[in-house]
Design a protein around this motif. Structure first.
Motif, PDB file in Angstrom:
ATOM      1  N   TYR A  63       0.752  -1.141   0.012  1.00 24.38           N
ATOM      2  CA  TYR A  63      -0.032   0.040   0.100  1.00 24.38           C
ATOM      3  C   TYR A  63       0.881   1.309   0.001  1.00 24.38           C
ATOM      4  O   TYR A  63       1.814   1.299   0.916  1.00 24.38           O
ATOM      5  CB  TYR A  63      -0.798   0.075   1.114  1.00 24.38           C
ATOM      6  CG  TYR A  63      -1.913  -1.255   1.152  1.00 24.38           C
ATOM      7  CD1 TYR A  63      -2.897  -1.171   0.551  1.00 24.38           C
ATOM      8  CD2 TYR A  63      -1.500  -2.195   2.026  1.00 24.38           C
ATOM      9  CE1 TYR A  63      -3.869  -2.424   0.435  1.00 24.38           C
ATOM     10  CE2 TYR A  63      -2.271  -3.557   2.061  1.00 24.38           C
ATOM     11  CZ  TYR A  63      -3.392  -3.260   1.321  1.00 24.38           C
ATOM     12  OH  TYR A  63      -4.213  -4.671   1.213  1.00 24.38           O
ATOM     13  N   VAL A  64       0.821   2.098  -1.080  1.00 23.86           N
ATOM     14  CA  VAL A  64       1.519   3.252  -1.163  1.00 23.86           C
ATOM     15  C   VAL A  64       0.964   4.445  -0.982  1.00 23.86           C
ATOM     16  O   VAL A  64      -0.110   4.973  -1.791  1.00 23.86           O
ATOM     17  CB  VAL A  64       2.317   3.055  -2.852  1.00 23.86           C
ATOM     18  CG1 VAL A  64       3.244   4.204  -2.889  1.00 23.86           C
ATOM     19  CG2 VAL A  64       2.698   1.603  -2.861  1.00 23.86           C
ATOM     20  N   ALA A  65       1.644   5.416  -0.248  1.00 20.70           N
ATOM     21  CA  ALA A  65       1.263   6.940   0.123  1.00 20.70           C
ATOM     22  C   ALA A  65       1.572   7.638  -1.135  1.00 20.70           C
ATOM     23  O   ALA A  65       2.747   7.792  -1.235  1.00 20.70           O
ATOM     24  CB  ALA A  65       1.558   7.403   1.213  1.00 20.70           C
ATOM     25  N   THR A  66       0.462   7.926  -1.787  1.00 26.19           N
ATOM     26  CA  THR A  66       1.164   9.025  -3.135  1.00 26.19           C
ATOM     27  C   THR A  66      -0.029   9.674  -3.625  1.00 26.19           C
ATOM     28  O   THR A  66      -1.284   9.146  -3.441  1.00 26.19           O
ATOM     29  CB  THR A  66       1.583   7.923  -4.334  1.00 26.19           C
ATOM     30  OG1 THR A  66       1.812   8.713  -5.635  1.00 26.19           O
ATOM     31  CG2 THR A  66       0.400   6.847  -4.862  1.00 26.19           C
ATOM     32  N   PRO A 117      -2.445   2.437  -4.538  1.00 27.34           N
ATOM     33  CA  PRO A 117      -2.167   3.562  -4.154  1.00 27.34           C
ATOM     34  C   PRO A 117      -3.406   3.838  -3.196  1.00 27.34           C
ATOM     35  O   PRO A 117      -4.407   3.561  -3.029  1.00 27.34           O
ATOM     36  CB  PRO A 117      -2.329   4.525  -5.331  1.00 27.34           C
ATOM     37  CG  PRO A 117      -3.198   3.741  -6.220  1.00 27.34           C
ATOM     38  CD  PRO A 117      -2.846   2.138  -6.002  1.00 27.34           C
ATOM     39  N   LEU A 118      -2.727   4.681  -1.897  1.00 26.71           N
ATOM     40  CA  LEU A 118      -3.922   5.071  -1.023  1.00 26.71           C
ATOM     41  C   LEU A 118      -4.647   6.223  -1.150  1.00 26.71           C
ATOM     42  O   LEU A 118      -5.522   6.502  -0.524  1.00 26.71           O
ATOM     43  CB  LEU A 118      -3.007   5.022   0.140  1.00 26.71           C
ATOM     44  CG  LEU A 118      -2.267   3.910   0.975  1.00 26.71           C
ATOM     45  CD1 LEU A 118      -1.693   4.060   2.264  1.00 26.71           C
ATOM     46  CD2 LEU A 118      -3.482   2.511   1.234  1.00 26.71           C
ATOM     47  N   GLY A 119      -4.021   7.043  -2.068  1.00 26.30           N
ATOM     48  CA  GLY A 119      -4.910   8.298  -2.336  1.00 26.30           C
ATOM     49  C   GLY A 119      -4.657   9.389  -1.438  1.00 26.30           C
ATOM     50  O   GLY A 119      -3.500   9.285  -0.692  1.00 26.30           O
ATOM     51  N   GLY A 120      -5.317  10.565  -1.623  1.00 28.32           N
ATOM     52  CA  GLY A 120      -5.036  11.688  -0.781  1.00 28.32           C
ATOM     53  C   GLY A 120      -5.343  11.756   0.717  1.00 28.32           C
ATOM     54  O   GLY A 120      -4.340  12.370   1.253  1.00 28.32           O
ATOM     55  N   ASP A 121      -6.056  10.961   1.396  1.00 28.08           N
ATOM     56  CA  ASP A 121      -6.236  11.044   2.709  1.00 28.08           C
ATOM     57  C   ASP A 121      -5.626   9.710   3.210  1.00 28.08           C
ATOM     58  O   ASP A 121      -6.184   8.942   3.612  1.00 28.08           O
ATOM     59  CB  ASP A 121      -7.754  11.208   3.071  1.00 28.08           C
ATOM     60  CG  ASP A 121      -8.116  11.145   4.712  1.00 28.08           C
ATOM     61  OD1 ASP A 121      -6.928  11.342   5.413  1.00 28.08           O
ATOM     62  OD2 ASP A 121      -8.962  11.605   5.098  1.00 28.08           O
ATOM     63  N   ALA A 166      -7.144   6.150   5.155  1.00 25.58           N
ATOM     64  CA  ALA A 166      -6.793   4.913   4.438  1.00 25.58           C
ATOM     65  C   ALA A 166      -6.122   4.021   5.314  1.00 25.58           C
ATOM     66  O   ALA A 166      -6.546   2.733   5.245  1.00 25.58           O
ATOM     67  CB  ALA A 166      -6.135   5.203   2.995  1.00 25.58           C
ATOM     68  N   VAL A 167      -5.180   4.200   5.946  1.00 27.31           N
ATOM     69  CA  VAL A 167      -4.473   3.504   6.983  1.00 27.31           C
ATOM     70  C   VAL A 167      -5.517   2.975   8.106  1.00 27.31           C
ATOM     71  O   VAL A 167      -5.332   2.006   8.509  1.00 27.31           O
ATOM     72  CB  VAL A 167      -3.057   3.983   7.400  1.00 27.31           C
ATOM     73  CG1 VAL A 167      -2.286   3.192   8.232  1.00 27.31           C
ATOM     74  CG2 VAL A 167      -2.161   4.266   6.168  1.00 27.31           C
TER      75      VAL A 167
END
Length: 182
Positions: free
Chosen positions: A75-78, A90-94, A98-99
């Motif tokens: 899972y990638v914060a991008t 991708p985790l998206g903006g928030d 998401a986490v």
């Protein structure tokens, strides 16, 4: 409920950014530790810069560690990518939301390697269950620090281990959220 475990390489002055190859002079015996934490995890949670570096290297690496690294979901914060390769989402903006959602799911540990900016976000939102700091005996005097000026975070030491070469592994549980002092 899943746990988020963070492992971070730090200098004595708290720098995580590799602005120079400061780790190359140290050869800690961290192989068993790194293997155990990877094989004890169910997914990786990565910042985009760490993801890019890992995705450039691990898919062509061989051996049991590489196989495990490649097989785990990531899972990638991008905010710059809507699609990713290498078994990554991708985790998206928030990122915090998401986490939080990932933590509420059934399953095993979410392991964070490096990803200092992501770790700062997770700490500020109380989403880190365990913080494993590999402290290297070097002071850089500059660079990105895991804890910025004014940050305050209370920690409880759970374990300390000498990995050799002057490198210490300090395992903490946060006793609150990372807060900026006024």
């Amino acid at each position: 409920m899943r746990k988020v475990i963070v492992t971070e390489f730090l200098t004595l002055d708290g720098v995580y950014e590799e602005i120079s190859p400061w780790r190359q002079d140290y050869h800690p015996d961290d192989g068993p530790f790194k293997r155990d934490e990877l094989f004890g995890s169910e997914a990786l949670l990565l910042g985009r810069v760490t993801y890019d570096g890992f995705a450039a290297y691990w898919p062509t690496a061989t051996g049991a560690f590489a196989e495990r690294m490649n097989s785990l979901p990531k899972y990638v914060a991008t905010t710059t990518r809507s699609t990713l390769e290498w078994n990554a989402t991708p985790l998206g903006g928030d990122v915090a939301s998401a986490v939080h959602g990932l933590k509420r799911q059934e399953g095993g540990t979410l392991l964070v390697y490096g990803s200092g900016t992501l770790v700062q976000t997770l700490l500020r939102h109380g989403l880190v269950d365990e913080l494993r700091l590999m402290i290297f005996p070097v002071v850089l005097g500059q660079g990105k620090r895991l804890f910025a000026d004014g940050d305050m975070l209370r920690l409880t030491l759970r374990e300390s281990r000498d990995l050799g070469s002057g490198v210490l592994l300090l395992t903490y549980t946060p006793a609150g959220d990372l807060q900026a002092r006024a």
